[in-house]
Design an enzyme around this catalytic site. Sequence first.
Site, PDB file in Angstrom:
ATOM      1  N   THR A  18     -28.187 -13.467 -28.045  1.00 20.42           N
ATOM      2  CA  THR A  18     -27.797 -14.620 -27.224  1.00 20.42           C
ATOM      3  C   THR A  18     -27.627 -14.227 -25.750  1.00 20.42           C
ATOM      4  O   THR A  18     -28.230 -14.830 -24.858  1.00 20.42           O
ATOM      5  CB  THR A  18     -26.463 -15.204 -27.749  1.00 20.42           C
ATOM      6  OG1 THR A  18     -26.635 -15.535 -29.122  1.00 20.42           O
ATOM      7  CG2 THR A  18     -26.062 -16.442 -26.973  1.00 20.42           C
ATOM      8  N   GLU A  57     -18.525  -5.775 -16.492  1.00 16.73           N
ATOM      9  CA  GLU A  57     -17.901  -7.055 -16.126  1.00 16.73           C
ATOM     10  C   GLU A  57     -17.963  -8.069 -17.266  1.00 16.73           C
ATOM     11  O   GLU A  57     -17.033  -8.854 -17.477  1.00 16.73           O
ATOM     12  CB  GLU A  57     -18.605  -7.629 -14.877  1.00 16.73           C
ATOM     13  CG  GLU A  57     -18.021  -8.917 -14.362  1.00 16.73           C
ATOM     14  CD  GLU A  57     -16.577  -8.770 -13.897  1.00 16.73           C
ATOM     15  OE1 GLU A  57     -16.341  -8.147 -12.869  1.00 16.73           O
ATOM     16  OE2 GLU A  57     -15.671  -9.287 -14.603  1.00 16.73           O
ATOM     17  N   VAL A  92     -15.165  -8.618 -20.578  1.00 13.39           N
ATOM     18  CA  VAL A  92     -13.911  -9.395 -20.631  1.00 13.39           C
ATOM     19  C   VAL A  92     -14.090 -10.723 -19.883  1.00 13.39           C
ATOM     20  O   VAL A  92     -14.553 -10.741 -18.748  1.00 13.39           O
ATOM     21  CB  VAL A  92     -12.735  -8.619 -19.979  1.00 13.39           C
ATOM     22  CG1 VAL A  92     -11.440  -9.422 -20.102  1.00 13.39           C
ATOM     23  CG2 VAL A  92     -12.574  -7.242 -20.598  1.00 13.39           C
ATOM     24  N   GLY A  97     -16.088 -13.306 -20.279  1.00 15.86           N
ATOM     25  CA  GLY A  97     -17.400 -13.939 -20.107  1.00 15.86           C
ATOM     26  C   GLY A  97     -17.784 -14.053 -18.643  1.00 15.86           C
ATOM     27  O   GLY A  97     -17.914 -13.041 -17.941  1.00 15.86           O
ATOM     28  N   ILE A 105     -16.060 -15.053 -16.103  1.00 15.30           N
ATOM     29  CA  ILE A 105     -14.991 -14.882 -15.106  1.00 15.30           C
ATOM     30  C   ILE A 105     -15.055 -13.452 -14.555  1.00 15.30           C
ATOM     31  O   ILE A 105     -15.026 -12.505 -15.340  1.00 15.30           O
ATOM     32  CB  ILE A 105     -13.592 -15.074 -15.744  1.00 15.30           C
ATOM     33  CG1 ILE A 105     -13.498 -16.413 -16.475  1.00 15.30           C
ATOM     34  CG2 ILE A 105     -12.500 -14.941 -14.702  1.00 15.30           C
ATOM     35  CD1 ILE A 105     -12.229 -16.559 -17.316  1.00 15.30           C
ATOM     36  N   GLY A 119     -23.165 -19.826 -30.119  1.00 13.11           N
ATOM     37  CA  GLY A 119     -23.336 -18.485 -29.554  1.00 13.11           C
ATOM     38  C   GLY A 119     -22.071 -17.914 -28.957  1.00 13.11           C
ATOM     39  O   GLY A 119     -22.116 -16.964 -28.175  1.00 13.11           O
ATOM     40  N   ASP A 132     -11.372  -8.767 -31.079  1.00  8.72           N
ATOM     41  CA  ASP A 132     -12.139  -8.922 -29.838  1.00  8.72           C
ATOM     42  C   ASP A 132     -11.186  -9.050 -28.642  1.00  8.72           C
ATOM     43  O   ASP A 132     -11.369  -8.381 -27.612  1.00  8.72           O
ATOM     44  CB  ASP A 132     -13.030 -10.165 -29.964  1.00  8.72           C
ATOM     45  CG  ASP A 132     -13.854 -10.420 -28.725  1.00  8.72           C
ATOM     46  OD1 ASP A 132     -14.864  -9.728 -28.533  1.00  8.72           O
ATOM     47  OD2 ASP A 132     -13.465 -11.310 -27.929  1.00  8.72           O
ATOM     48  N   LYS A 159     -10.413  -6.454 -25.328  1.00  5.57           N
ATOM     49  CA  LYS A 159     -10.418  -6.916 -23.934  1.00  5.57           C
ATOM     50  C   LYS A 159      -9.107  -6.606 -23.221  1.00  5.57           C
ATOM     51  O   LYS A 159      -9.109  -6.204 -22.053  1.00  5.57           O
ATOM     52  CB  LYS A 159     -10.714  -8.420 -23.907  1.00  5.57           C
ATOM     53  CG  LYS A 159     -12.153  -8.728 -24.348  1.00  5.57           C
ATOM     54  CD  LYS A 159     -12.354 -10.190 -24.641  1.00  5.57           C
ATOM     55  CE  LYS A 159     -13.799 -10.504 -25.005  1.00  5.57           C
ATOM     56  NZ  LYS A 159     -13.999 -11.869 -25.485  1.00  5.57           N
ATOM     57  N   GLY A 209     -20.529 -17.394 -24.356  1.00  7.12           N
ATOM     58  CA  GLY A 209     -21.742 -18.203 -24.246  1.00  7.12           C
ATOM     59  C   GLY A 209     -22.832 -17.467 -23.496  1.00  7.12           C
ATOM     60  O   GLY A 209     -22.580 -16.509 -22.764  1.00  7.12           O
TER      61      GLY A 209
HETATM   62  N1  HSE Z   1     -17.044 -13.563 -29.143  1.00 10.92           N
HETATM   63  C1  HSE Z   1     -16.536 -13.512 -27.817  1.00 10.92           C
HETATM   64  C2  HSE Z   1     -15.609 -14.698 -27.618  1.00 10.92           C
HETATM   65  C3  HSE Z   1     -17.655 -13.547 -26.845  1.00 10.92           C
HETATM   66  O1  HSE Z   1     -15.618 -15.606 -28.434  1.00 10.92           O
HETATM   67  O2  HSE Z   1     -14.884 -14.705 -26.648  1.00 10.92           O
HETATM   68  C4  HSE Z   1     -17.268 -13.187 -25.449  1.00 10.92           C
HETATM   69  O3  HSE Z   1     -16.786 -11.880 -25.362  1.00 10.92           O
END
Ligand code: HSE
Length: 443
Positions: free
Chosen positions: A14, A130, A133, A135, A137, A188, A202, A206, A304
């Site tokens: 993705t 970058e 953490v 996405g 931002i 995604g 996850d 981060k 995303g």
């Molecule tokens: N799977 C992660 C989330 C993707 O949902 O935040 C972005 O790191």
Amino acid sequence: MKRTVNVGLIGFGTVGAGVAKILLADNRPFQTGRHFEIELLKIADLDITTDRGITVPDGVLTTNVDDILANDDIDVVIELIGGYEPAKAFTLKAFAAGKSVVTANKALVAKHGDELFSAAKKAGVSYMFEASVGGGIPIIRSVMDGLNANTFEKVYGILNGTTNYILTGMARDGSDYADVLASAQKLGYAEADPTSDVSGGDALNKIVILARLAFGAALDLDTIYCEGIQNISITDIEYANELGYTIKLLAIAKRHEDGRVETRVHPTLVPSDSVMASVEDEFNAVEVYGDAVGREIFYGKGAGMLPTASAVVSDIVDIAAGITAGHPSNVERIIVNGDGPELIDFGELTMRYYLRFEVTDQSGVLADIARILADFGISIESMIQIGSDEVEHVHLGSAGGGHVQIIIMTHEAKEADMQKALSRFAELGSVNGAVQLMRVEEI
Ligand code: HSE
């Protein structure tokens, strides 16, 4: 003449598809007016036949990763395969070949950061992350560079888009947990294995990365308290709402006065009128407190294809500028410090708690619960009993016989004491099933 910086992409999922889309577009704002051009020379993936909706020039796709790692023309490798291996081996091989690496791999950076940053430094190349953490931002750059004059007090926020999307869907639309998760996967947002999203893993990766940048802490993932959203029910979301709170999965890192660091990930009751409560769907938000700058809040799409690709491309541009200027390594600005501040034991922390009990409606049950809390010095702030569909103030000693829900909000209590109380609740015959416990943050 412009310097051409050649990149190779490993992982055409993705985010990889998003990066290719941006790098191969006709309109490429990231190189307008700059002294370099960025060319995507190769894309390696085991699956190069599935249509990603992107026109890739002939000869770019390959199933052989060495077309990138052993390719002398390639300056920068983009690692978007995720996980520890073979991502780590590919990264080290790229460094050894004098290539910089850009990654979105939070698991790898969180667990093997010291080793990888040291290897990049030794090789005189960059390792940038970058996209790992928040996405889209730019929180890494903000903490690492933009706010580097500050001593940080805390960094915390909603760092997982998938779980925020699930909690929002459950709270706003009454959607079923499994249905919203399936939708997050389809869009995604979720990891290949969504267990790491819903388990909090996850978000843990981060916050460990942010704690390294903010506090110089090289934290061991395995020693940090981490709880996901798997046990959150619509019932709890509604009761929390009645009490003026919204449930969010928060990842929290704070520096205490003695220099030690508190880090944790868990579902949290936040006031419904707070900024964090207003963060919905796949959006992320990070609040940072610096001694010079005060409170800053970063908000944007945390997951995303294109938001994450935006962060990846920003790193490529940064490295391309460095290569063009003759200083390809920028890892000096990253703290690699195995001797960083110590993690505070989770049991030492004090918090307020939300407790939900399903009990047999008979006299003395409430007294038993209150006694256990008192035994551990845990003071009750408020209490409600919910029978059928109503919410009403508790009636001690009601002689029913059916099941009722009791919700207790506590004053600040020590986590270790609360855990002891939980063990004692489990011994009460009148309490059915597990007690639902959530922590409260008045942010
Ligand atoms: N799977 C992660 C989330 C993707 O949902 O935040 C972005 O790191």
